[in-house]
Structures are given as structure tokens and as C-alpha cells.
Design an enzyme around this catalytic site. Structure first.
Site, PDB file in Angstrom:
ATOM      1  N   GLY A 187     -34.430  -3.128  -0.753  1.00 51.88           N
ATOM      2  CA  GLY A 187     -33.177  -4.046  -1.866  1.00 51.88           C
ATOM      3  C   GLY A 187     -32.535  -5.050  -1.202  1.00 51.88           C
ATOM      4  CE  LYS A 193      -4.550  -0.774   1.730  1.00 53.33           C
ATOM      5  NZ  LYS A 193      -5.015   0.172   3.047  1.00 53.33           N
ATOM      6  CB  CYS A 249     -19.503   0.313   8.262  1.00 55.50           C
ATOM      7  SG  CYS A 249     -18.013   1.370   7.975  1.00 55.50           S
ATOM      8  CG  LEU A 299     -15.330   8.315   5.655  1.00 55.72           C
ATOM      9  CD1 LEU A 299     -15.875   7.071   5.118  1.00 55.72           C
ATOM     10  CD2 LEU A 299     -14.080   8.743   5.942  1.00 55.72           C
TER      11      LEU A 299
HETATM   12  P1  NAD Z   1      -9.692  -0.415   6.344  1.00 51.36           P
HETATM   13  O1  NAD Z   1      -9.861  -1.812   6.186  1.00 51.36           O
HETATM   14  O2  NAD Z   1      -9.205  -0.327   4.561  1.00 51.36           O
HETATM   15  O3  NAD Z   1      -7.904   0.003   6.305  1.00 51.36           O
HETATM   16  C1  NAD Z   1      -6.968  -0.351   7.999  1.00 51.36           C
HETATM   17  C2  NAD Z   1      -5.972   0.019   6.967  1.00 51.36           C
HETATM   18  O4  NAD Z   1      -5.186   0.124   8.600  1.00 51.36           O
HETATM   19  C3  NAD Z   1      -5.545  -0.353   6.433  1.00 51.36           C
HETATM   20  O5  NAD Z   1      -4.610  -0.037   5.188  1.00 51.36           O
HETATM   21  C4  NAD Z   1      -4.275  -1.844   7.249  1.00 51.36           C
HETATM   22  O6  NAD Z   1      -3.406  -2.846   6.455  1.00 51.36           O
HETATM   23  C5  NAD Z   1      -4.313  -0.624   8.616  1.00 51.36           C
HETATM   24  N1  NAD Z   1      -3.768  -1.019   9.179  1.00 51.36           N
HETATM   25  C6  NAD Z   1      -3.966  -2.065  10.022  1.00 51.36           C
HETATM   26  N2  NAD Z   1      -3.712  -2.243  11.155  1.00 51.36           N
HETATM   27  C7  NAD Z   1      -2.027  -1.362  12.066  1.00 51.36           C
HETATM   28  C8  NAD Z   1      -1.011  -1.261  12.399  1.00 51.36           C
HETATM   29  N3  NAD Z   1      -1.371  -1.861  13.569  1.00 51.36           N
HETATM   30  N4  NAD Z   1      -0.262  -0.376  12.280  1.00 51.36           N
HETATM   31  C9  NAD Z   1      -0.921   0.410  10.962  1.00 51.36           C
HETATM   32  N5  NAD Z   1      -1.812   0.655  10.197  1.00 51.36           N
HETATM   33  C10 NAD Z   1      -2.558  -0.926  10.202  1.00 51.36           C
HETATM   34  O7  NAD Z   1     -10.614   0.194   6.790  1.00 51.36           O
HETATM   35  P2  NAD Z   1     -11.412   1.139   6.670  1.00 51.36           P
HETATM   36  O8  NAD Z   1     -12.751   1.096   6.026  1.00 51.36           O
HETATM   37  O9  NAD Z   1     -10.482   2.687   6.291  1.00 51.36           O
HETATM   38  O10 NAD Z   1     -11.760   1.962   8.124  1.00 51.36           O
HETATM   39  C11 NAD Z   1     -11.333   2.190   9.088  1.00 51.36           C
HETATM   40  C12 NAD Z   1     -12.601   2.072  10.883  1.00 51.36           C
HETATM   41  O11 NAD Z   1     -12.786   2.818  10.269  1.00 51.36           O
HETATM   42  C13 NAD Z   1     -12.594   1.224  10.927  1.00 51.36           C
HETATM   43  O12 NAD Z   1     -12.936   1.067  12.612  1.00 51.36           O
HETATM   44  C14 NAD Z   1     -13.747   1.047  10.732  1.00 51.36           C
HETATM   45  O13 NAD Z   1     -14.870   0.494  11.346  1.00 51.36           O
HETATM   46  C15 NAD Z   1     -14.167   2.953  10.518  1.00 51.36           C
HETATM   47  N6  NAD Z   1     -15.344   3.409   9.442  1.00 51.36           N
HETATM   48  C16 NAD Z   1     -15.151   2.653   8.596  1.00 51.36           C
HETATM   49  C17 NAD Z   1     -15.663   3.947   7.294  1.00 51.36           C
HETATM   50  C18 NAD Z   1     -16.027   3.167   5.612  1.00 51.36           C
HETATM   51  O14 NAD Z   1     -17.148   3.509   5.094  1.00 51.36           O
HETATM   52  N7  NAD Z   1     -14.994   2.471   5.387  1.00 51.36           N
HETATM   53  C19 NAD Z   1     -16.522   4.734   7.496  1.00 51.36           C
HETATM   54  C20 NAD Z   1     -16.503   4.554   9.032  1.00 51.36           C
HETATM   55  C21 NAD Z   1     -15.745   4.451  10.276  1.00 51.36           C
END
Ligand code: NAD
Length: 404
Positions: free
Chosen positions: A241, A35, A248, A140
């Protein structure tokens, strides 16, 4: 001010891009070296409209690294790592590991948890590390993440340390959104209660859809429209749907339900929302087979693979579940998705017409606008499981009475 972002997924990368655009010096850290290489080569490792442009425009304010030591002089850090499901419970390992790496490698103690975490997580971080983090949950939506980050409907900041709370309140002040300052636990629960409420709304209207399918003259799409004009109800997330999917709602409803049960309090409404959701795909396949006979051996075009429009995120995608289940029962499945161009186990084709042509069935399974204007004359039967088509265009539509 130098800001660290730990975890560069949909949340972390968008946060990094937006804050760099606000003039902050931003350093993004991820343990996924592929990444980081992709980001350092000027590409992005995921699909999210507007992010690539922001990263390019603000390249001089941004750096990406796998080394936590690059955060040594950060002024504030957001933890945005994944919090996935593990056997029906939240897995907090990534969060704790991120904090442990920050503490070992950086002087910064002004840290916000943006990841979705169950109540008590910030306190656990304190027990493990002696640091009081701020809880700043993210709301978001994928597909509109940049706009949502620039214009959130509210900013939630929970914590104990007044100075840290005001650092994060100041960072988000440019949005003009109302700020709710509270305890860590309330902030953590606001995120779950919000997601669970929206998921419940979806399951609610899906149950009304089931009922509409039994009542001549009823159309759930019109029923939802009529309900949605009432401000107390609102039209959002009131769309029948295939059910809620994505990274999430499924894991968050499950996590809060099991967390509550462990604390001696069953959340029956949320448990029911999960149950209604879990049978959506099968119920729809059964409905199609009841009307048209077995799908085994039939050529089926599925339109949409991601869990919704404008994303490449396949996590808990109902469209993916539909395509997989159809393949399992012996249908010959092809899929077209406006964003996703390949997938293991599923035959993804380049153009919608390649998918539709000569198919026995075309099933609209996510709500991409592109599907509204396609030529469906080359398919035998058109099925709209997202309720996006105008009256009578589809042979079978979610939530509409079906005399067979
Ligand atoms: P994601 O899986 O797309 O990305 C998470 C990233 O964290 C990955 O790139 C992974 O390699 C990295 N990671 C894991 N352990 C790590 C560490 N110890 N150090 C550094 N990097 C590390 O996740 P996301 O969709 O961005 O979601 C992240 C958080 O936000 C989750 O808790 C999710 O529930 C929350 N969230 C997500 C959304 C969404 O729409 N995706 C919206 C609101 C909240």
C-alpha cells in the site's frame, strides 16, 4: 480496588473503559482540561468503536479529572501518556512529568508504564523518583482497541518488585492471555521489537510490490496471499500500500533505531524499513504521473484521510501525506473519509459521491470497507493504492504490472 489512569488518549481511555467494565473504580487523569470537560459531559474526545458505550455503561465506576490529587488513595496506576518523536528521538518528558506529579500527589507506588518507552526508561524513573515501576507495554490497535484490550495475544509484565508484578498480572488475568514476566528492559524492548517487525513486514511487501509493478503478469496482492498461507509468514501486515503510518510505527521505528545507534548498534533492517516507507507516497505519485501525465490542475478525489480504517487518528497518516503532496503539486484535491469530517488545509467533503463526482482521478488511499461498494462511474480514472479492489475494477492498482 481503585485504579488510576494517567493520560486519556487512545490507550488510556480504552484501558479506563475496559477496567471500569471489569468492576474496578477507575479515576482518569489528563492535563488537557478540554478533554476532561468533554469526558465529564458524557462525550468522548476521540473516535474509537465501543468506547463511548463502555463509558456510559460504567459511568458509576468512572471519574475524570485534571487533579493528580484525585489519585491519592489509588491502589494501582497506569501511566499512558504520549511518548512522541522529538528530532528522531523519543521524548520522555511526559512520562517523567507524570511520575513526578503522581509522587507529589498520591501515596500509590504500584505504578505501571503502559506508554511505549525505550529500554532503560523504568530505571531512569527509579533514578529520578526512587520508585521501581512495572513495565506493561500496550499492543492494541486503533479501530479495534476495545476488543484488543479484552483479548490481548499476550500480557508483558517487566519489573523488580514481585508484589507489584503480581498486582498487574492479576488485573489482566481475566483476559486469559499468556503472561511473560521479565525484566523492565526486556519488556520495554518487546514492544519496540514487535512494532519494528510489523513495520518491516509492511516495507518488505511494499518492495515486492515495486518489483511486481515491473513484471508482466505479477500482482503483489496475489503474491502476498500465496505467501500468507505459510504459518511461518502469516497474512497479517503483508499488504502492499502507501506504507505504514499512524501514531506508533513511524515514531517507534525511529526511536528504536536512534536508541540502538546511540548504543553503538545500528539496526540496518529497521533503518531500511523506515527508508522504504519514507518514499512510498512520492513513488506512487510518480507512478501515476508516468502513466497519466502531470496531476497539476487535475481534480483528484482521495478516499480516506486517517492512517487506517475506523479511526480519526491523523498522526503520520499516509493518506493525509498523499492528499497534502497532491495539493502541493497543484492538483485540486477533495477528500472523503468515513470518520473524519473536517481538516485544516484539506477540503474534506461529506459524502463519497461529492468527492468522486466529476473527478479526473479517484484514489483509494485507505482500506475502509465502505470503499468496496461505491459507485465509481462518475470518475474518469480509478486508482487503488491499497489493493482492496477485485481484479480489473481499478485502472491502476498497487503492485500490479503497468505497461506504461
Ligand atoms: P495520545 O496522544 O492519544 O494520548 C496521550 C494523552 O496523555 C493525551 O491526552 C495527553 O494530554 C496526556 N498527557 C500528556 N502528558 C500528561 C501528563 N503529564 N499527565 C497526564 N496526562 C498527560 O496517546 P496514545 O495514542 O493513547 O498513546 C499513549 C502511549 O501508548 C504512547 O506511548 C504510545 O506510543 C503507546 N501506544 C499507543 C497505541 C495506539 O494505537 N495509539 C498502541 C500501543 C501503544
Amino acid at each position: 480496588m481503585k485504579i488510576g489512569i494517567v493520560g486519556l488518549g487512545y490507550v488510556g481511555l480504552v484501558t479506563a473503559a475496559v477496567l471500569a467494565d471489569r468492576g474496578y473504580e477507575v479515576c482518569g487523569i489528563d492535563i488537557d482540561s478540554a478533554k476532561i470537560s468533554t469526558l465529564n459531559s458524557g462525550s468522548i474526545p476521540l473516535f474509537e468503536p465501543g468506547v463511548q458505550e463502555l463509558l456510559k455503561k460504567n459511568a458509576s465506576n468512572l471519574s475524570f479529572s485534571t487533579y493528580y490529587s484525585d489519585l491519592k488513595d489509588a491502589d494501582a496506576i497506569f501511566v499512558c501518556v504520549a511518548t512522541p518523536d522529538r528530532n528522531g528521538e523519543i521524548n520522555l518528558d511526559y512520562v517523567f512529568s507524570a511520575f513526578s506529579s503522581i509522587i507529589t500527589n498520591s501515596q500509590c507506588r504500584t505504578i505501571a508504564i503502559k506508554s511505549t518507552v525505550i529500554p532503560g526508561t523504568a530505571s531512569k524513573v527509579f533514578e529520578k523518583t526512587g520508585i521501581h515501576p512495572v513495565s506493561n507495554p500496550e499492543f492494541l490497535s486503533e479501530g479495534t482497541a476495545v476488543n484488543d484490550t479484552l483479548h490481548p495475544e499476550r500480557v508483558i509484565i517487566g519489573g523488580i518488585d514481585e508484589r507489584d508484578i503480581s498486582v498487574f498480572a492479576d488485573i489482566w488475568a481475566f483476559t486469559g492471555a499468556p503472561v511473560v514476566k521479565t525484566t523492565n528492559e526486556s519488556a520495554e524492548l518487546i514492544k519496540y521489537a514487535s512494532n519494528a517487525f510489523l513495520a518491516t513486514k509492511i516495507s518488505f511487501i511494499n518492495e515486492i510490490a515495486n518489483l511486481c509493478e515491473k513484471i508482466p503478469g505479477c500482482d503483489v496482492n496475489v503474491v502476498a496471499k500465496g505467501m500468507g498461507y505459510d504459518k511461518r509468514i502469516s497474512p497479517y501486515f503483508l499488504k502492499a500500500g502507501l506504507g505504514f503510518g499512524g501514531s506508533c510505527f513511524p515514531k517507534d521505528t525511529q526511536a528504536i533505531a536512534s536508541y540502538a545507534a546511540r548504543n553503538g548498534e545500528r539496526l540496518r533492517i529497521i533503518e531500511s524499513a523506515i527508508e522504504v516507507n519514507s518514499i512510498r507516497v512520492l513513488k506512487n505519485i510518480e507512478r501515476i504521473e508516468r502513466k497519466y501525465g502531470k496531476l497539476a490542475g487535475k481534480k483528484v478525489c482521495v478516499l480516506g484521510l486517517a492512517f487506517k480504517d475506523n479511526t480519526d487518528d491523523l498522526r503520520y497518516s499516509k493518506s493525509w501525506e498523499l492528499a497534502s503532496k497532491l495539493s502541493e503539486i497543484g492538483a485540486k484535491v477533495k477528500v472523503y473519509d468515513p470518520v473524519i469530517k473536517a481538516s485544516t488545509d484539506i477540503d474534506v467533503v461529506e459524502t463519497p459521491q461529492e468527492c468522486i463526482k466529476n473527478s479526473d482521478f479517484t484514489i483509494v488511499s485507505n482500506e475502509s470497507k465502505e470503499f468496496l461498494n461505491l459507485d465509481y462511474s462518475a470518475t474518469n480514472i480509478l486508482i487503488d493504492l491499497r489493493g482492496i479492489m477485485e481484479n480489473n475494477q481499478a485502472d491502476l492498482k498497487v503492485g500490479v504490472f503497468d505497461k506504461n
